[in-house]
Design a protein around this motif. Structure first.
Motif, PDB file in Angstrom:
ATOM      1  N   ASN A 132     -68.075  57.292 -93.138  1.00 38.44           N
ATOM      2  CA  ASN A 132     -66.625  57.231 -92.846  1.00 38.44           C
ATOM      3  C   ASN A 132     -66.001  57.215 -94.149  1.00 38.44           C
ATOM      4  OD1 ASN A 132     -64.315  56.238 -92.090  1.00 38.44           O
ATOM      5  ND2 ASN A 132     -65.101  55.057 -90.569  1.00 38.44           N
ATOM      6  N   PRO A 133     -64.934  58.182 -94.440  1.00 40.41           N
ATOM      7  CA  PRO A 133     -64.424  58.032 -95.721  1.00 40.41           C
ATOM      8  C   PRO A 133     -63.312  56.993 -95.821  1.00 40.41           C
ATOM      9  CG  PRO A 133     -63.477  59.813 -94.302  1.00 40.41           C
ATOM     10  CD  PRO A 133     -64.577  59.263 -93.662  1.00 40.41           C
ATOM     11  N   ALA A 134     -63.040  56.162 -94.622  1.00 31.97           N
ATOM     12  CA  ALA A 134     -62.216  54.833 -94.621  1.00 31.97           C
ATOM     13  C   ALA A 134     -62.884  53.527 -95.244  1.00 31.97           C
ATOM     14  CB  ALA A 134     -61.658  54.692 -93.277  1.00 31.97           C
ATOM     15  N   LEU A 135     -64.202  53.775 -95.054  1.00 31.84           N
ATOM     16  CA  LEU A 135     -65.113  52.708 -95.481  1.00 31.84           C
ATOM     17  C   LEU A 135     -65.031  52.176 -96.931  1.00 31.84           C
ATOM     18  CD1 LEU A 135     -68.293  52.740 -93.299  1.00 31.84           C
ATOM     19  CD2 LEU A 135     -66.489  51.090 -93.054  1.00 31.84           C
ATOM     20  N   GLY A 136     -65.023  53.298 -97.746  1.00 30.39           N
ATOM     21  CA  GLY A 136     -64.804  52.961 -99.172  1.00 30.39           C
ATOM     22  C   GLY A 136     -63.585  52.327 -99.660  1.00 30.39           C
ATOM     23  N   PRO A 137     -62.575  52.855 -99.312  1.00 31.27           N
ATOM     24  CA  PRO A 137     -61.233  51.835 -99.496  1.00 31.27           C
ATOM     25  C   PRO A 137     -61.131  50.543 -98.770  1.00 31.27           C
ATOM     26  CG  PRO A 137     -60.740  54.164 -99.046  1.00 31.27           C
ATOM     27  CD  PRO A 137     -62.166  53.895 -98.747  1.00 31.27           C
ATOM     28  N   ALA A 138     -61.918  50.474 -97.643  1.00 34.45           N
ATOM     29  CA  ALA A 138     -61.873  49.000 -96.813  1.00 34.45           C
ATOM     30  C   ALA A 138     -62.588  48.233 -97.670  1.00 34.45           C
ATOM     31  CB  ALA A 138     -62.506  49.204 -95.620  1.00 34.45           C
ATOM     32  N   LEU A 139     -63.764  48.540 -98.190  1.00 36.91           N
ATOM     33  CA  LEU A 139     -64.669  47.707 -98.833  1.00 36.91           C
ATOM     34  C   LEU A 139     -64.051  47.213-100.312  1.00 36.91           C
ATOM     35  CD1 LEU A 139     -68.069  49.331 -97.994  1.00 36.91           C
ATOM     36  CD2 LEU A 139     -67.521  47.051 -97.262  1.00 36.91           C
ATOM     37  N   LEU A 140     -63.747  48.239-100.896  1.00 40.63           N
ATOM     38  CA  LEU A 140     -62.865  47.935-102.220  1.00 40.63           C
ATOM     39  C   LEU A 140     -61.801  46.970-102.146  1.00 40.63           C
ATOM     40  CD1 LEU A 140     -62.713  51.494-103.813  1.00 40.63           C
ATOM     41  CD2 LEU A 140     -64.257  49.548-104.605  1.00 40.63           C
ATOM     42  N   GLY A 141     -60.993  47.210-100.988  1.00 37.63           N
ATOM     43  CA  GLY A 141     -59.779  46.054-100.632  1.00 37.63           C
ATOM     44  C   GLY A 141     -60.559  44.810-100.215  1.00 37.63           C
ATOM     45  N   LEU A 142     -61.457  44.662 -99.480  1.00 39.41           N
ATOM     46  CA  LEU A 142     -62.154  43.505 -99.267  1.00 39.41           C
ATOM     47  C   LEU A 142     -62.662  42.721-100.579  1.00 39.41           C
ATOM     48  CD1 LEU A 142     -64.639  42.810 -96.495  1.00 39.41           C
ATOM     49  CD2 LEU A 142     -65.262  42.147 -98.753  1.00 39.41           C
ATOM     50  N   ALA A 143     -63.195  43.509-101.541  1.00 39.32           N
ATOM     51  CA  ALA A 143     -63.725  42.987-102.771  1.00 39.32           C
ATOM     52  C   ALA A 143     -62.588  42.353-103.591  1.00 39.32           C
ATOM     53  CB  ALA A 143     -64.515  44.310-103.286  1.00 39.32           C
ATOM     54  N   GLU A 144     -61.593  43.348-103.398  1.00 38.35           N
ATOM     55  CA  GLU A 144     -60.322  42.796-104.310  1.00 38.35           C
ATOM     56  C   GLU A 144     -59.700  41.350-103.761  1.00 38.35           C
ATOM     57  OE1 GLU A 144     -56.074  44.638-105.120  1.00 38.35           O
ATOM     58  OE2 GLU A 144     -57.783  46.000-105.411  1.00 38.35           O
ATOM     59  N   ARG A 145     -59.558  41.447-102.484  1.00 44.15           N
ATOM     60  CA  ARG A 145     -59.071  40.268-101.909  1.00 44.15           C
ATOM     61  C   ARG A 145     -59.805  38.873-101.955  1.00 44.15           C
ATOM     62  NH1 ARG A 145     -58.012  44.127 -98.405  1.00 44.15           N
ATOM     63  NH2 ARG A 145     -59.476  43.768 -96.897  1.00 44.15           N
ATOM     64  N   THR A 146     -60.977  39.154-102.167  1.00 44.85           N
ATOM     65  CA  THR A 146     -62.245  38.159-102.013  1.00 44.85           C
ATOM     66  C   THR A 146     -62.746  37.646-103.572  1.00 44.85           C
ATOM     67  OG1 THR A 146     -64.124  39.296-101.317  1.00 44.85           O
ATOM     68  CG2 THR A 146     -62.628  38.495 -99.627  1.00 44.85           C
ATOM     69  N   GLY A 147     -62.821  38.686-104.328  1.00 44.02           N
ATOM     70  CA  GLY A 147     -63.233  38.453-105.631  1.00 44.02           C
ATOM     71  C   GLY A 147     -64.909  38.988-105.525  1.00 44.02           C
ATOM     72  N   ALA A 148     -65.266  39.208-104.473  1.00 43.17           N
ATOM     73  CA  ALA A 148     -66.706  39.690-104.428  1.00 43.17           C
ATOM     74  C   ALA A 148     -67.087  41.168-105.105  1.00 43.17           C
ATOM     75  CB  ALA A 148     -67.159  40.050-102.928  1.00 43.17           C
ATOM     76  N   GLN A 149     -68.194  40.972-105.821  1.00 40.70           N
ATOM     77  CA  GLN A 149     -68.615  42.505-106.373  1.00 40.70           C
ATOM     78  C   GLN A 149     -69.475  43.315-105.352  1.00 40.70           C
ATOM     79  OE1 GLN A 149     -70.320  40.876-110.154  1.00 40.70           O
ATOM     80  NE2 GLN A 149     -68.211  40.629-110.940  1.00 40.70           N
ATOM     81  N   LEU A 150     -69.206  44.517-105.504  1.00 39.02           N
ATOM     82  CA  LEU A 150     -69.901  45.488-104.609  1.00 39.02           C
ATOM     83  C   LEU A 150     -71.217  45.989-105.555  1.00 39.02           C
ATOM     84  CD1 LEU A 150     -66.955  47.758-102.959  1.00 39.02           C
ATOM     85  CD2 LEU A 150     -68.331  45.541-102.018  1.00 39.02           C
ATOM     86  N   ALA A 151     -72.320  46.201-104.905  1.00 34.37           N
ATOM     87  CA  ALA A 151     -73.477  46.848-105.543  1.00 34.37           C
ATOM     88  C   ALA A 151     -74.262  47.142-104.390  1.00 34.37           C
ATOM     89  CB  ALA A 151     -74.172  45.574-106.370  1.00 34.37           C
ATOM     90  N   TRP A 152     -75.200  48.217-104.824  1.00 31.60           N
ATOM     91  CA  TRP A 152     -75.936  48.980-103.787  1.00 31.60           C
ATOM     92  C   TRP A 152     -77.400  48.241-103.633  1.00 31.60           C
ATOM     93  CZ3 TRP A 152     -73.579  52.404-101.060  1.00 31.60           C
ATOM     94  CH2 TRP A 152     -72.536  53.089-101.826  1.00 31.60           C
ATOM     95  N   ALA A 153     -77.699  47.894-102.522  1.00 31.84           N
ATOM     96  CA  ALA A 153     -79.285  47.425-102.338  1.00 31.84           C
ATOM     97  C   ALA A 153     -79.902  48.357-101.242  1.00 31.84           C
ATOM     98  CB  ALA A 153     -79.176  45.932-101.707  1.00 31.84           C
ATOM     99  N   THR A 154     -80.349  49.538-101.837  1.00 33.94           N
ATOM    100  CA  THR A 154     -80.892  50.721-100.840  1.00 33.94           C
ATOM    101  C   THR A 154     -81.904  51.467-101.476  1.00 33.94           C
ATOM    102  OG1 THR A 154     -79.942  52.872 -99.662  1.00 33.94           O
ATOM    103  CG2 THR A 154     -78.819  52.128-101.711  1.00 33.94           C
ATOM    104  N   THR A 155     -82.890  52.128-100.546  1.00 30.66           N
ATOM    105  CA  THR A 155     -83.751  52.965-101.347  1.00 30.66           C
ATOM    106  C   THR A 155     -83.139  54.276-101.828  1.00 30.66           C
ATOM    107  OG1 THR A 155     -84.068  53.903 -98.979  1.00 30.66           O
ATOM    108  CG2 THR A 155     -85.526  52.178 -99.510  1.00 30.66           C
ATOM    109  N   TRP A 156     -81.907  54.420-101.494  1.00 24.10           N
ATOM    110  CA  TRP A 156     -81.111  55.607-102.239  1.00 24.10           C
ATOM    111  C   TRP A 156     -81.107  55.664-103.675  1.00 24.10           C
ATOM    112  CZ3 TRP A 156     -78.730  60.093-100.499  1.00 24.10           C
ATOM    113  CH2 TRP A 156     -78.771  60.279 -99.175  1.00 24.10           C
TER     114      TRP A 156
END
Length: 169
Positions: free
Chosen positions: A43-67
């Motif tokens: 879903n192309p809308a998820l990236g911006p949604a997650l970045l916005g969430l991280a910006e608003r909350t101060g969270a840092q995004l990271a991958w935890a995936t077998t990819w």
């Protein structure tokens, strides 16, 4: 905030009716037969949604995936995420991702989006037991539906209740 690919960002177990907003992608990965095409729904809308969430909350995004690092070259660009840190998964003797995530989070507040927590109940419970006193949320995402706006809002509310989340390294 840790992100898994298959399940949360790629609702592989879903159908056209359940994958609302997700777009099919067909890719070839060199580790497989060159003729084999992998189908992903992102879903192309998820990236911006997650970045916005991280910006608003101060969270840092990271991958935890077998990819692994391929999440940064295949998944991230498809949903407009920048290059993220990657939890280096290892052979954890059947304990799934928990040992690597435990090292990565190292006592810091954590929200982890994945679809497979229920497959490892003993390891999940032991992991949570070792994190007593550290804000931790294991957010299970249905692999038939994928991450949606309700999930993002609930995770944001959880993060908003933990003011020290933005202190992650």
């Amino acid at each position: 905030m840790l992100l898994d690919v298959d399940g949360p960002l790629n609702p592989f177990a879903g159908s056209a009716e359940t994958r609302v907003g997700f777009v099919e992608h067909r890719i070839r990965l060199s580790r497989w037969n060159k003729r084999k095409v992998l189908r992903l729904w992102l879903n192309p809308a998820l990236g911006p949604a997650l970045l916005g969430l991280a910006e608003r909350t101060g969270a840092q995004l990271a991958w935890a995936t077998t990819w692994g690092h391929r999440a940064n070259t295949v998944i991230g660009p498809a949903i407009c995420l920048p290059v993220l840190r990657v939890v280096e998964l290892d052979d954890s003797g059947g304990r799934w991702k928990f040992p690597a995530v435990e090292r990565f989070a190292a006592g810091r507040p954590l929200v982890w989006l994945d679809g497979d927590f229920d497959f490892y109940p003993a390891e999940r419970d032991a992991f949570l037991g070792r994190r007593v006193g550290v804000p931790t949320e294991l957010w299970r995402v249905d692999p038939r539906v994928g991450l949606n706006t309700d999930d993002v809002a609930t995770v944001e509310a959880w993060l908003g209740g933990h003011s020290n989340v933005g202190t992650a390294k």
